[in-house]
Structure formats: structure tokens, C-alpha cells
Motif scaffolding. Sequence first.
Motif: not given
Lengths: 273, 264
Positions: A237-260
Motif C-alpha cells: 500500500r502506498v504511504t508516501d507517493p514521492i518516496a515511492l516514486a524515488r524508489a521506483l526511479i533510483t532503485g533499492i539497495g546496492p549492486s544496481k549495475a548487476y541486476g539488483c
Amino acid sequence: MTYLSRIPLAPLRTGARKLLGSPQAMHAAVLGAVAYHPDPGRTLWRLDADNPHRPYLYVLTHPQPDWTAFVEQAGWAVDHANAKPAVAAYKPLLARLQEGQQYTFRLTASPVMSTKRTELLNPTQTARQEAKRRNNDPSQRRSYRVAHRTTHAQLAWLTSRAHKHGFEPLPIPNTADPAPGIFPFTDTEPSPERIPDIRITRQNKHVFTKNLTDQTGARTGTTKVSIDTATYEGSLRVTDPIALARALITGIGPSKAYGCGLLTLAPPPPQNP
Amino acid sequence: MTTTATLLLRLAAPLQSWGDHRAVLDARHTAAQPTKSGVIGLLAAALGRDRDEPLGQLADLTMGVRVDLPGTLLRDYHTVSDHRGVPLLSANLTAKGRQKPTSKPRYIQPTERFYLQDAAFLVGVNGPADFMKDLTAAAKAPACLLSLGRRSCPPTYPFVLSLTDSPLIEALTEQDWLASPHARTVWQRRNHSAAPAAIDVPATIDDPDGDTVLGDQPTSYLLGRNRHTTRRVTHRLITLSTGFTPAPDTPAGEEHDPLALLGW
């Protein structure tokens, strides 16, 4: 502008096999789709191989991607509707996010923690730390990054961060149907504890070598990269649309170059009447 | 111009195993689909050809494989031992050229073999019409026992589906999905109760302009001196009707579909 692409891979092709086996090669091939943009920003990708015979690659790019070269290398080189890459603008979804909305999600992430407890390090890391200490290297005073490997710790890693990323996991409804072959749960007393609807559907470990370079770009040696990944699925359930949009665009956690780190949303499952 | 015909074969069995040049040491691997060398060898066996006979017209056939059910991989743990209870032989030879027994005697050698379980393939073979007629007759009444890649994998009935005048790609497209009623149930169970009206199955077809090079075009089947050359293929998708009745609220096969929110 941001775009989400889905590219079906042809797993019998040599080019596709190379990409499926190596996160480094896949990252390089994915970046090729935005290679001509002066500042493509962070590109996120995820390999969804639920059906190993029909793997899909999801990619989030900031400029409009061009998948021609990628498809020539690893895609289906045929004129078929389900074989072509699908590219959709992400803005309509980001603009539509509102507090209280429900979605299902999928995320492949690399859950890690930073710790100073040296007993958690493996022999190679211990030797590296010892060498730094002997050389009086200031970087040895930092914490060490250690992967979460148990399902329990990996689940806790995401649930503890959910609020920061603007969502909360929905509880599993008490009326959920039992799994096939399991007797229905006859206790009518509703459980006081809310069980969050997040499950880990896949756990993986990737180990590969990476070239080390100095400031001039010259190769100075190699190092072993080891990534423990978990694929999360569930409903939120969305609690903070701005924070969720940021997570959608910038990703969550490390190793983003390797498919994470690529979090994707899908419509919620149909409610049981 | 001579007319051509396409022979459609159904390669389906509990077990199949198609060698792909990875038979290294003690492991026998299988390719994901029938190899051309395997299928041409099977047809040569149906004709009753000897291993040392030249391939002749068999070498010029065009082949296409449609993967109706990809099957699952079976790993068979396999041991080799001597029934007399004596040590196995080593690679070292005596002065007379006989193999020596393993010093530090070794009685059991573990090996592994891989198989495709419950796979079903539609194979189309295209060639000159008169030759294909002979080949079809031979495949219906084979001179030697046929097997799907390895002697322990006999084919199941029906093996020969039809001989048509259609070109290879049309013949592969027109044939119905080969999944049996039970295989359809299993397919649905594996795909989370999905019931799409149509599915896309992959196909690999000989094509001189193809983008993939495979090394399984046979030139000789001589025992111990079998030789292969390369061929070019294209991979394509073929849409088949499943016979399922699609329910409105069941997923269409895709478990998680982010593009559903983006107007796709």
C-alpha cells in the motif's frame, strides 16, 4: 522522461546465453541501449526467468532506449508481436501514485548490512582487513559490508526499509485460500499478528571477477565480486507517493549495475469476494 | 525445379537425450532440442543404412524443430563396475598393449547422464518429394529400432504425423500443439492455472542467412570417426492455439506484468 522496457530473450542464441550467464555482460549490453545519450543517468535492470525457456529482461532507462543492437545480439530476430521489445513511458504511473493505493510488486535486491563485527567476515575479507590495518589505511576504520543470506534476515531487510521507500506491505488476508493439498485452517479466531504479504521467490549467488583500474583507467589487477540476491514478491500500500516514486526511479539497495534494485509495480490481485 | 515435401515427425517420449559435443570424460549431456545429427541418424537407421555408407540425399535435407513442450532436465547418477569384482582398468598399457588395472584398485567409477523428461518436439524435414516419400515409408516401417538420441530412449506413438507438400515453415505452423490432455493439465499446473487461448512456442529452423551457427550438421557417422560441420539457423516464435477456455480473471501466463499499469 523515464521508460520501462521489457525485452524477451532468445535463450538458445549464443549472445543471449552469454548475457544470461554474466551480470557484467548484461549490464554492458543494457547500457548499449542508451549509449548515445550524453548523460543517461542510472539505468536499472532485472532478469525475470520464471520460465527459463522464456526469460524477460526489464530495464528502466532515463532517456528513450534503442534496443536494436541488443535484439540483434540476444533477442528474437523475428517479426512477431510477442518477440519485440515493449517500451512504455513511466510518467503516467509516477503521476498516478497516490497514498492508499494498492499494488503487487516484484523486486530483486542484494540485501546487505554494514557491521564492525569482524567475526562475520570470511577468510579473504579478514586477510584484506588485516592488510589495511598493517598499512594504517584509513578505510579500515569503516564498517564492512556483509550480505544477508538467510530468508529471515533478507525479509527483515526489506520490511524495515519499506516505510523509507514510501510503502507498507499489505497483511495476508485471513480469508486466503489454503495451498493446494493443504487442509483449510479451521481456527476461526483471527490471528492478532499481521503477517506481511512479502515472500522471497528466488535466492541467488553470483560470483565473478572484476578488473580493478587506477585513476587513469589502466588495469591494476582483479578482484572477486560476490553478490547474494533475493527476489521479493508481494503486495503493498502506498504511504508516501514521492518516496515511492524515488524508489521506483533510483532503485533499492546496492549492486544496481548487476541486476539488483529495480522495483516494479503491477495491478493488485483480484479480491476474494 | 523439383518439388519438395515436408515430413512431420513427433519426437515425444518419457526420456530423450540429444548429444551436443559435450560428452566429456564421465558426463553425457543433452542439448535442449533434437540435434540435426540425431534426427538424420534416426532417419538413416529407419532406411537401414550402415554407418559407413555416405549420407547422400540425407545430407541435403532442411530441418526445423518446434518445441511444443520443452521438458525438464533429468540427471542420472550412474556407476560403472566390473561384475566379477575385479578392479577397473586404467589408461596405462602393459608392454603387450593391454590396459593395466588401476593401481590403488578402484572398483566403482561414478558417471552422470542427462536426459530431457516429458518433452515433445515437432520436427519437420524438407527435401525432394520422391525421396521424402521413401523416407516416410521407412519411418513408418523402420529397418532398425529407432531411438531419440540414445538407445535407451525409444519414441512413442504416433511417430510419423504426416507428409505434406507445404514448405517447412508452413508445415510447422499448421500442425496443432502436440501436448496430450495430461500434458496440458501439467502445463497449466506449472503455469499457475493460466488458460491462454494461444501460446508462443519457439522454433529453430535451418536458414542460410540465419544468425546462429550450430555444429551438428553430420558428414560421417563412422563409429569413432563421426564428423560434423556447421549449419546456420534462425530462432522464431510460432503461435499455437491451446484449446483452453480462457477465464476472464486468470492471469495470461505472465506472473508479474509491470507493463499492465503502463497501457500495454
